[in-house]
Design an enzyme around this catalytic site. Structure first.
Site, PDB file in Angstrom:
ATOM      1  N   GLY A   1     -10.009  11.296   0.175  1.00 39.39           N
ATOM      2  CA  GLY A   1     -10.583  10.117   0.815  1.00 39.39           C
ATOM      3  C   GLY A   1     -11.094  10.421   2.209  1.00 39.39           C
TER       4      GLY A   1
ATOM      5  N   CYS B   1      -0.385   5.338  -8.086  1.00 34.52           N
ATOM      6  CA  CYS B   1      -0.467   5.166  -6.628  1.00 34.52           C
ATOM      7  C   CYS B   1       0.564   4.176  -6.110  1.00 34.52           C
ATOM      8  CB  CYS B   1      -1.869   4.702  -6.229  1.00 34.52           C
ATOM      9  SG  CYS B   1      -3.165   5.905  -6.540  1.00 34.52           S
TER      10      CYS B   1
ATOM     11  N   GLU C   1      -9.189   3.586  -2.256  1.00 31.00           N
ATOM     12  CA  GLU C   1      -7.787   3.342  -2.601  1.00 31.00           C
ATOM     13  C   GLU C   1      -7.128   4.705  -2.729  1.00 31.00           C
ATOM     14  OE1 GLU C   1      -4.888   1.328  -5.944  1.00 31.00           O
ATOM     15  OE2 GLU C   1      -6.762   0.319  -5.430  1.00 31.00           O
TER      16      GLU C   1
ATOM     17  N   GLU D   1       3.623  12.392  -1.002  1.00 31.43           N
ATOM     18  CA  GLU D   1       3.404  11.755  -2.297  1.00 31.43           C
ATOM     19  C   GLU D   1       3.552  12.795  -3.399  1.00 31.43           C
ATOM     20  OE1 GLU D   1       0.343   8.579  -4.314  1.00 31.43           O
ATOM     21  OE2 GLU D   1      -0.522  10.195  -3.136  1.00 31.43           O
TER      22      GLU D   1
ATOM     23  N   LYS E   1     -18.670   8.532 -11.763  1.00 29.97           N
ATOM     24  CA  LYS E   1     -18.214   9.906 -12.006  1.00 29.97           C
ATOM     25  C   LYS E   1     -16.719   9.853 -12.309  1.00 29.97           C
ATOM     26  CE  LYS E   1     -16.402  13.209 -10.656  1.00 29.97           C
ATOM     27  NZ  LYS E   1     -15.265  14.012 -11.275  1.00 29.97           N
TER      28      LYS E   1
END
Length: 499
Positions: A244, A296, A262, A394, A186
């Site tokens: 996540g 990332c 990740e 982030e 996906k």
């Protein structure tokens, strides 16, 4: 074709994609239109799949796994398919790069480099498919022999992000295939084209029907359904730590599927006074600007020794002013467009917070004026303190925060002052200092006097809230296997019940 962008024709009408199940293309009923973030023209139309489409994809992957059309092949035959795929990527390199630019906004030179890396991933995985093995235990006495087998985990659900649509796909798919697993993929809704293009390349290379299936749609609908699906044996997700965490909950509430994650990063780049300051400044500028900072492993926290901080920031600011930002089809462009409107707003919001919280803006900090597209000049803040939002959260954009330190221990504490642990780098000509920092800073990837270096031979992944598991390299194949212990008795059994 009508408009041209640096000699490249923009689509006159959007390219329409179906979705791919059991070796066949299927048409979508509801379609999603994607506008180029650089040129403000509609470039693709992709299907919004339904839960029934997902069920059919999982069923196809299950059949392909259970009848062993892929897992039952020798590793050498799986390797052959992967090598032919690598060759297919060479033939389709320009096509894939073009669609990466049109949907993502990254510079064409970067897109081409990423596809070269993807080719290397398939070639590396081909070798790993032949090398994957278990172990034996010949130390159990003369009457017993033991061994361990590595078997594919089964049907893998793979959810990939919009920042590296093809690169992250290819850092997963060939290694998953090398293990003998089958897949339901996906992609991010805004960057689905190249994942779908790969389906044809894999089929042309001889991958059996049902081994690679692609469903498209939003993360909130199809992505969430994939994480919850009881027919998925393992889920690989790349994206934010918040999502996540939801994958962990979904796994616990469904079938306790294995997870590979990740996730986010707030990565330090530590510069000591004895470093080559010109090299380190170039590395810092590259580390925060590559892929428009939507990366990332972007080095978003500069931790520089106080005695050289002012000089280093001056050198760095001058370098960052020279970064070429603009149309990604210009081969001279180094930083392209911000991929989504919402991410553009997020980045500008963090820049505003940095100013409001008292950080000193040295360069950048504003959107660039353009006839079309979304662009932000790489931005450097100094005088950042650990409590500021730009220091802790982030940003996922070209915004670098600079901290100062006096001692080696203080640098290490600052580097580890985050919930993340994805990547880090240190710059020093003192090998003792560099190795000490390398050992003590918590990060899954580490670079000394370089940044974002390395290839698919070595594993990638994070510590702490940056994720679980490892991708690429031989560990990236083993991640998608489970270990079975086998014991074989030699000779006659010593009976428990006496005659």
């Amino acid at each position: 074709m009508d408009e041209m962008a640096h000699g490249v024709a923009l689509p006159e009408t959007p390219r329409e994609f179906g979705f791919f199940i059991d070796g066949e293309w299927r048409k979508g009923r509801d379609m999603f239109e994607r506008n180029s973030p650089s040129h403000d023209v509609t470039v693709t139309r992709t299907a919004r799949c339904t839960p029934d489409d997902l069920d059919q994809a999982v069923a196809a992957a299950r059949r392909a796994f259970d009848d062993r059309r892929w897992a039952g092949l020798p590793g050498a035959e799986r390797a052959g398919v992967l090598l032919r795929t690598a060759e297919g990527l060479r033939w389709h390199r320009e096509e894939i790069a073009r669609w990466e630019v049109l949907e993502n906004g990254k510079p064409i030179s970067q897109a081409r480099g990423e596809i070269d890396h993807c080719i290397a991933c398939f070639e590396t995985a081909a070798g790993a498919a032949r090398l994957l093995h278990g172990d034996s235990f010949n130390n159990l006495g003369d009457g017993l022999f033991g061994m361990t087998l590595r078997e594919p985990v089964g049907v893998v659900g793979l959810i990939t992000p919009w920042n590296f649509p093809f690169l992250i796909l290819c850092e997963r798919v060939p290694f998953i295939l090398a293990s003998g697993c089958t897949l339901v993929v996906k992609p991010a809704e805004v960057t689905s084209a190249t994942t779908l293009i790969l389906a044809d390349i894999l089929a042309e290379a001889g991958l059996p029907a049902g081994v690679y299936n692609v469903v498209t749609g939003s993360g909130r609908s199809i992505g969430q359904a994939l994480t919850e699906h009881a027919g998925i044996d393992m889920l690989s997700f790349t994206g934010s730590t918040a999502v996540g965490r939801s994958c962990v909950h979904a796994s616990a509430d469904s079938n306790l599927k294995k997870l590979g994650l990740e996730l986010g990063g707030k990565n330090p780049i530590i510069v000591f006074a004895d470093a080559d300051l010109e090299d380190a400044a170039d590395g810092a500028a590259f580390g925060i600007s590559f892929n428009t900072g939507q990366c990332c492993v972007s080095s978003s926290r500069l931790i520089v020794e106080r005695s050289v901080a002012a000089e280093f920031e001056r050198i760095l600011a001058e370098k960052m002013k020279k970064i070429r930002v603009g149309d990604p089809f210009d081969p001279e462009t180094q930083v392209g467009a911000i991929t989504t409107a919402s991410q553009n707003e997020t980045i500008l919001g963090y820049i505003a917070k940095g100013k409001a919280e008292g950080a000193t803006l040295l360069v950048g900090g504003e959107p660039l004026e353009s006839d079309c597209g979304r662009y932000i000049q790489p931005t450097l803040f100094s005088g950042v303190t650990p409590s500021m939002s730009i220091a802790r959260e982030e940003i996922f954009g070209p915004v670098l925060s600079s901290f100062h330190f006096d001692t080696q221990d203080e640098a290490i504490v600052l580097a580890n002052d985050t919930v993340y642990g994805l990547a880090a780098s240190v710059w020093s000509k003192n090998i003792d200092k560099a190795l000490t920092v390398t050992r003590r800073v918590q990060a899954g990837r580490f670079w000394v006097n370089t940044i974002m270096a390395g290839g698919p031979e070595t594993p990638t992944g994070g510590f702490r809230q940056s994720g679980w598991g490892r991708e690429t390299g031989l560990l990236g194949v083993e991640e998608y296997t489970q270990v079975k212990s086998v014991h074989i008795e030699i000779g006659r059994r010593s009976h428990w019940i006496s005659s």
